[in-house]
Design a protein around this motif. Structure first.
Motif, PDB file in Angstrom:
ATOM      1  N   GLU A 120      45.786 -58.959   7.718  1.00  0.00           N
ATOM      2  CA  GLU A 120      45.314 -57.689   7.167  1.00  0.00           C
ATOM      3  C   GLU A 120      43.879 -57.409   7.573  1.00  0.00           C
ATOM      4  O   GLU A 120      43.493 -56.270   7.818  1.00  0.00           O
ATOM      5  N   ALA A 121      43.075 -58.441   7.672  1.00  0.00           N
ATOM      6  CA  ALA A 121      41.676 -58.263   8.076  1.00  0.00           C
ATOM      7  C   ALA A 121      41.592 -57.858   9.540  1.00  0.00           C
ATOM      8  O   ALA A 121      40.731 -57.053   9.922  1.00  0.00           O
ATOM      9  N   ILE A 122      42.456 -58.353  10.381  1.00  0.00           N
ATOM     10  CA  ILE A 122      42.432 -57.999  11.802  1.00  0.00           C
ATOM     11  C   ILE A 122      42.916 -56.569  11.987  1.00  0.00           C
ATOM     12  O   ILE A 122      42.388 -55.809  12.792  1.00  0.00           O
ATOM     13  N   ASP A 123      43.930 -56.173  11.203  1.00  0.00           N
ATOM     14  CA  ASP A 123      44.480 -54.824  11.315  1.00  0.00           C
ATOM     15  C   ASP A 123      43.537 -53.755  10.768  1.00  0.00           C
ATOM     16  O   ASP A 123      43.618 -52.586  11.159  1.00  0.00           O
ATOM     17  N   ALA A 124      42.657 -54.105   9.897  1.00  0.00           N
ATOM     18  CA  ALA A 124      41.762 -53.118   9.288  1.00  0.00           C
ATOM     19  C   ALA A 124      40.744 -52.647  10.319  1.00  0.00           C
ATOM     20  O   ALA A 124      40.220 -53.416  11.125  1.00  0.00           O
ATOM     21  N   LYS A 125      40.461 -51.349  10.290  1.00  0.00           N
ATOM     22  CA  LYS A 125      39.480 -50.766  11.216  1.00  0.00           C
ATOM     23  C   LYS A 125      38.116 -50.831  10.561  1.00  0.00           C
ATOM     24  O   LYS A 125      37.922 -50.331   9.464  1.00  0.00           O
ATOM     25  N   VAL A 126      37.205 -51.436  11.238  1.00  0.00           N
ATOM     26  CA  VAL A 126      35.871 -51.607  10.686  1.00  0.00           C
ATOM     27  C   VAL A 126      34.939 -50.632  11.394  1.00  0.00           C
ATOM     28  O   VAL A 126      34.822 -50.627  12.613  1.00  0.00           O
ATOM     29  N   ASP A 127      34.264 -49.780  10.637  1.00  0.00           N
ATOM     30  CA  ASP A 127      33.292 -48.834  11.175  1.00  0.00           C
ATOM     31  C   ASP A 127      31.927 -49.430  10.936  1.00  0.00           C
ATOM     32  O   ASP A 127      31.473 -49.523   9.793  1.00  0.00           O
ATOM     33  N   ALA A 152      52.112 -71.943  -0.159  1.00  0.00           N
ATOM     34  CA  ALA A 152      51.810 -70.597  -0.654  1.00  0.00           C
ATOM     35  C   ALA A 152      50.376 -70.207  -0.316  1.00  0.00           C
ATOM     36  O   ALA A 152      50.104 -69.064   0.079  1.00  0.00           O
ATOM     37  N   ASP A 153      49.445 -71.147  -0.440  1.00  0.00           N
ATOM     38  CA  ASP A 153      48.047 -70.868  -0.097  1.00  0.00           C
ATOM     39  C   ASP A 153      47.895 -70.563   1.392  1.00  0.00           C
ATOM     40  O   ASP A 153      47.163 -69.645   1.779  1.00  0.00           O
ATOM     41  N   LYS A 154      48.592 -71.326   2.225  1.00  0.00           N
ATOM     42  CA  LYS A 154      48.528 -71.077   3.671  1.00  0.00           C
ATOM     43  C   LYS A 154      49.120 -69.712   4.011  1.00  0.00           C
ATOM     44  O   LYS A 154      48.581 -68.980   4.843  1.00  0.00           O
ATOM     45  N   ALA A 155      50.236 -69.356   3.368  1.00  0.00           N
ATOM     46  CA  ALA A 155      50.858 -68.059   3.624  1.00  0.00           C
ATOM     47  C   ALA A 155      49.926 -66.921   3.197  1.00  0.00           C
ATOM     48  O   ALA A 155      49.807 -65.901   3.896  1.00  0.00           O
ATOM     49  N   LYS A 210      48.333 -64.079   5.689  1.00  0.00           N
ATOM     50  CA  LYS A 210      48.512 -62.667   5.363  1.00  0.00           C
ATOM     51  C   LYS A 210      47.158 -61.962   5.267  1.00  0.00           C
ATOM     52  O   LYS A 210      46.977 -60.863   5.798  1.00  0.00           O
ATOM     53  N   ALA A 211      46.201 -62.590   4.588  1.00  0.00           N
ATOM     54  CA  ALA A 211      44.859 -61.996   4.464  1.00  0.00           C
ATOM     55  C   ALA A 211      44.196 -61.881   5.827  1.00  0.00           C
ATOM     56  O   ALA A 211      43.518 -60.883   6.121  1.00  0.00           O
ATOM     57  N   ARG A 212      44.373 -62.874   6.686  1.00  0.00           N
ATOM     58  CA  ARG A 212      43.797 -62.844   8.017  1.00  0.00           C
ATOM     59  C   ARG A 212      44.407 -61.710   8.851  1.00  0.00           C
ATOM     60  O   ARG A 212      43.698 -60.992   9.558  1.00  0.00           O
TER      61      ARG A 212
END
Length: 131
Positions: A112-119, A101-104, A108-110
């Motif tokens: 989401e972090a890649i998909d997020a657009k950082v300005d 569960a921790d790995k999943a 998932k967090a990783r």
């Protein structure tokens, strides 16, 4: 150690001790006991020795019941070890599930972090004169 395994272990030890005690007592009852009587009346002196058992058959019953208690104690001891090992197995399975569960969550967090657009410089778009 789980409480049920500990209680079962204590019961097993008590049954084994009672079984050994009753078996020894049964053998003692069935063994012949010798009695000596000495008679001394003036010129004649003689000794009488005879063998007897307390109650015929009572020793066999006690020994048989002792064997049953001893065997019950051995079975209870095995059950206690199974209960104790089963607990360890459940703990390992729970630990493995938690790690998965921790790995999943990390994956998932990783993602989401890649998909997020950082300005990187949000204040530069609002400054006048950059048009």
């Amino acid at each position: 150690m789980r409480k049920s395994a500990l209680v079962t272990l204590i019961i097993a030890i008590v049954l084994i001790v009672l079984g050994i005690g009753l078996s020894v007592y049964g053998v003692y009852l069935d063994s012949p006991h010798s009695y000596y009587h000495a008679y001394n009346h003036g010129f004649v002196s003689y000794h009488v020795r005879y063998f007897t058992s307390a109650l015929p058959g009572s020793g066999h019953a006690a020994a048989t019941f002792g064997h049953m208690l001893f065997n019950g104690g051995l079975v209870t001891l095995v059950i206690s070890f199974i209960l104790n090992m089963r607990k360890d197995k459940e703990d390992k399975e729970t630990k493995i599930r938690e790690e998965k569960a921790d790995k999943a969550e990390a994956v998932k967090a990783r993602s989401e972090a890649i998909d997020a657009k950082v300005d990187e410089n949000p204040s530069s778009a609002e400054q006048p004169g950059n048009d």
